[in-house]
Design an enzyme around this catalytic site. Structure first.
Site, PDB file in Angstrom:
ATOM      1  CG  ASN A   1      -2.347  -0.942   1.436  1.00  0.00           C
ATOM      2  OD1 ASN A   1      -1.566  -2.583   1.220  1.00  0.00           O
ATOM      3  ND2 ASN A   1      -3.638  -0.721   0.639  1.00  0.00           N
TER       4      ASN A   1
ATOM      5  CG  HIS B   1      -3.322   8.923  11.711  1.00  0.00           C
ATOM      6  ND1 HIS B   1      -3.695   9.113  10.307  1.00  0.00           N
ATOM      7  CD2 HIS B   1      -2.687  10.243  11.843  1.00  0.00           C
ATOM      8  CE1 HIS B   1      -3.395   9.929  10.529  1.00  0.00           C
ATOM      9  NE2 HIS B   1      -2.858  10.791  10.829  1.00  0.00           N
TER      10      HIS B   1
ATOM     11  NE  ARG C   1     -10.861   4.416  12.336  1.00  0.00           N
ATOM     12  CZ  ARG C   1     -10.246   4.838  11.561  1.00  0.00           C
ATOM     13  NH1 ARG C   1      -8.833   4.498  10.780  1.00  0.00           N
ATOM     14  NH2 ARG C   1     -11.238   5.731  10.652  1.00  0.00           N
TER      15      ARG C   1
ATOM     16  CD  GLU D   1     -25.246  24.453  41.082  1.00  0.00           C
ATOM     17  OE1 GLU D   1     -26.716  23.640  40.687  1.00  0.00           O
ATOM     18  OE2 GLU D   1     -25.234  25.306  42.135  1.00  0.00           O
TER      19      GLU D   1
ATOM     20  CG  ASN E   1     -28.617  29.679  43.069  1.00  0.00           C
ATOM     21  OD1 ASN E   1     -28.905  28.007  43.477  1.00  0.00           O
ATOM     22  ND2 ASN E   1     -27.800  30.191  42.998  1.00  0.00           N
TER      23      ASN E   1
ATOM     24  CG  ASN F   1     -26.844  27.521  46.546  1.00  0.00           C
ATOM     25  OD1 ASN F   1     -27.469  27.458  45.739  1.00  0.00           O
ATOM     26  ND2 ASN F   1     -25.393  29.125  46.443  1.00  0.00           N
TER      27      ASN F   1
ATOM     28  CG  ASP G   1     -24.352  25.074  45.712  1.00  0.00           C
ATOM     29  OD1 ASP G   1     -25.612  24.916  45.415  1.00  0.00           O
ATOM     30  OD2 ASP G   1     -23.365  25.432  45.718  1.00  0.00           O
TER      31      ASP G   1
END
Length: 669
Positions: free
Chosen positions: A200, A301, A335, A395, A497, A552, A606
């Protein structure tokens, strides 16, 4: 990439890396053993590598270039073989979620009409160039090399113009052009079928007289000589150059693109004549090949880049995670792009080791158990799995049970992403929180997300300063929104929030100033407090409390009699609880838990979620806290980074966590 539609016999092969090193580095056997030992086992190396593999799915022949603007630029072969894409990110991990931009598509007829392969992006003399291979629309195997040019400072902008075919000595199958500069001379290296070769392709080098053309002579550097280079097809291709000290190293790939594909190495002295084939020493064995043990097949490659500090060289390559392929390997799209660290011996020889196993769901962090009861809810020996990364601030995770996917916000980037098992992460909605035309700072995107009683997506939008409903189906999202709440007492609310909905239709939400450009000191702020509200189904707003600094996360107990609110402000980081009556009204606000009484760590409560039994999973100092309804802390899921929110999905069997730039998950019992 491969290439001719004919086959050769397939032979099994086994490369012994110790022998390789002995032969081509001049190391003695004990020295080679010590060098290989320094790499450690696959497991220990995996612990050191901060990269998730595969990095990018279904992108072969990957090329990564780090430009002087601090961005990593990525291009690769797409499985449709029909276009050229470029994406960029500030980090290697960020390339995974970076939006690719199509900068060129194949022609409908004539040359450059099929098999668009192996693009490389280079910056030369103030202009951008993309080198790629393409077949003809009428003759897909008439593969030749072509070049595009862009004189814009930004390769994602400007106009890409076709500079035409790079002509070589013969008008034969040619591909995989790369270029490098050395001591004032620019070279091109490529793969081509020489007329005298039964197989080839061989590798050739020549000097360049323009960024799109070469001057003769072209010199053959290597053709398939060894059996490991002749499996399925006789191929040498996909060269990449890295320089270190007084040596130039050129990797290349050999054999067919199935599990036989492997990486070889050529080495030359920096002062040698690079156009003299005798200047290059060829490794008799592959230096990087299939690892049956680690489940990585046909690596090759590659390109080279570095970490941002320039201290660590990175080997970017593609490989599959399975061996058996039905039909032509070129028709198999899987791949995937992967990242691997290059190690170096003391004398400056690269050590590639073996491909590491997939860690797409790499495990990070740990779990600190504080009560035996935690073991009933989750495995204390488990670790969170990394399923996404590279976000500015993740978030608002939301599990959409009807469609079995997860949504989450990337607030600074004004995007909602979707994660789906087997499909990975894709962009779901943009813009998500700010739909204005005027550019402005601050955190603009959506934050908390939920599915309303009618099945629509409801968002807490920072930038537009409202609670809104997406006016589009969940499976066909569009940035069209209906405002549900944006003011209180005739004043604009801050930047909503997080939110949760009662079965009677009431929506409870928090309203800190995080979305303002100047946070709590922003002149656009109209209210002099940061509230927690109840939005009645009629549209009326009721204030739950105005006494918190940075309210929050918010959640309801399973019986809907308790409303939990996390206050993340540094002045008083606590969890609060409120009684909820049958109409949804609230009273008896009280401190539910003070994290400072449990740990001495920075951070505050939170986002949170409550399971069917009433156990609270809330982000707080160190990670995700697991808390009983009686405010007993059972443990902390430590993520090792600031942690913003969590939700439960997969029929109660999975906890999803947003943590800084990560999306994580942890199985529940």
């Amino acid at each position: 990439m491969i290439r001719f539609p004919f086959q050769s016999d397939r032979f099994p092969f086994f490369a012994v890396l110790i022998a390789v090193l002995f032969l081509w580095t001049g190391l003695t056997a004990p020295e080679t053993a010590r060098a290989q030992a320094s790499l450690g086992s696959s497991a220990s190396v995996a612990e050191e590598v901060p990269y998730t593999n595969p990095l990018i799915l279904q992108r072969a022949d990957p090329w990564v270039y780090r430009h002087r603007d601090g961005y990593y630029y990525f291009t690769a072969t797409v499985p449709e073989y029909d276009r050229l894409e470029v994406r960029r990110a500030k980090t290697i991990e960020g390339l995974r979620e970076a939006e690719p931009k199509v900068i060129w598509r194949k022609h409908d007829e004539g040359p450059m009409g099929a098999h668009i392969w192996a693009p490389e992006l280079h910056y030369i003399d103030g202009k951008w160039y993309i080198y790629f291979a393409a077949g003809g629309a009428e003759d897909v195997w008439a593969i030749r090399m072509y070049v595009l040019e862009n004189d814009s400072d930004d390769p994602l902008e400007g106009e890409w113009t076709e500079k035409g075919q790079t002509k070589t000595r013969w008008e034969t199958f040619s591909l995989d052009a790369t270029t490098f500069e050395h001591r004032g001379t620019r070279y091109m290296v490529w793969a081509q079928h020489p007329p005298d070769m039964d197989g080839n392709t061989a590798l050739y080098i020549a000097e360049m007289d323009t960024p799109w053309s070469i001057r003769q002579p072209q010199v053959e550097l290597t053709r398939p000589d060894y059996e490991w280079e002749k499996q399925l097809f006789e191929v040498n291709e996909g060269a990449a150059v890295i320089k270190r000290g007084d040596k130039i190293f050129m990797t290349y790939s050999a054999s067919g693109t199935d599990h036989n594909y492997a990486v070889g190495l050529l080495t030359a002295d920096a002062g040698a004549n690079l156009l003299d084939p005798d200047s290059w020493e060829k490794s008799p064995e592959p230096v990087f090949q299939t690892s049956e043990e680690n489940g990585i097949y046909g690596p090759g490659h590659n390109s080279f880049t570095t970490t941002p500090d320039g201290e660590t060289d990175l080997f970017i390559y593609h490989a599959r995670s399975y061996k058996e392929i039905d039909g032509d390997p070129l028709d198999d799209p899987n791949r995937h792009t992967r990242v691997h660290k290059v190690r170096w011996t003391e004398d400056g020889t690269p050590l590639f080791g073996e491909p590491l196993p997939d860690n797409r769901y790499q495990k990070i962090g740990s779990i600190e158990q504080m009560d035996p009861e935690l073991s009933r809810l989750l495995d204390p020996e488990a670790r969170p799995e990394l399923i996404g990364g590279g976000y500015a601030w993740s978030e608002g995770p939301l599990w959409v049970d009807e469609h079995r996917f997860l949504l989450f916000s990337d607030i600074p980037n004004n995007i909602i992403y979707k994660w789906e098992e087997g499909e990975g992460i894709s962009e779901y909605l943009k813009p998500s929180g700010y739909t204005g035309k005027e550019e402005r700072g601050g955190e603009l995107g959506s934050n908390g997300l939920m599915i309303g009683r009618e099945g629509a997506l409801i968002l807490a939008q920072h930038g537009d300063r409202r609670i809104a409903r997406m006016d589009a189906p969940l499976t066909d999202p569009e940035p069209r929104f209906v405002t549900l709440a944006d003011s209180f007492n005739n004043k604009r609310i801050n930047t909503p929030n997080d939110l949760v909905q009662h079965s009677n239709g009431s929506i409870y939400f928090t309203d800190p100033p995080y979305g303002f450009e100047q946070r709590g000191e922003d002149p656009a702020q109209e209210l002099d407090f940061q509230g927690v509200y109840r939005l009645d189904p009629s549209g009326e707003m009721e204030l739950v409390t105005d006494e918190l600094h940075r309210p929050n996360g918010v959640a309801l107990s399973p019986d809907e009699r308790t409303l939990y609110v996390g206050n993340s402000g540094s002045e008083n980081p606590i969890w609060m609880a409120f009684d909820v009556d049958e109409e949804g009204g609230t009273s008896n606000g009280r401190v539910f838990l003070d994290p400072a009484e449990v740990v001495d760590e920075p951070g505050g409560p939170d986002g949170m979620v409550v399971d069917e039994e009433g156990t609270i999973y809330s982000t707080g100092p160190g990670g995700v806290w697991v808390i009983t309804p009686e405010a007993e802390v059972l443990g902390i899921i430590k993520t090792g980074r600031p942690t913003s929110n969590c939700t439960i999905g997969n029929d109660g069997k999975m906890l999803y966590i947003t943590a800084d730039d990560y999306l994580l998950r942890l199985p529940l019992k």
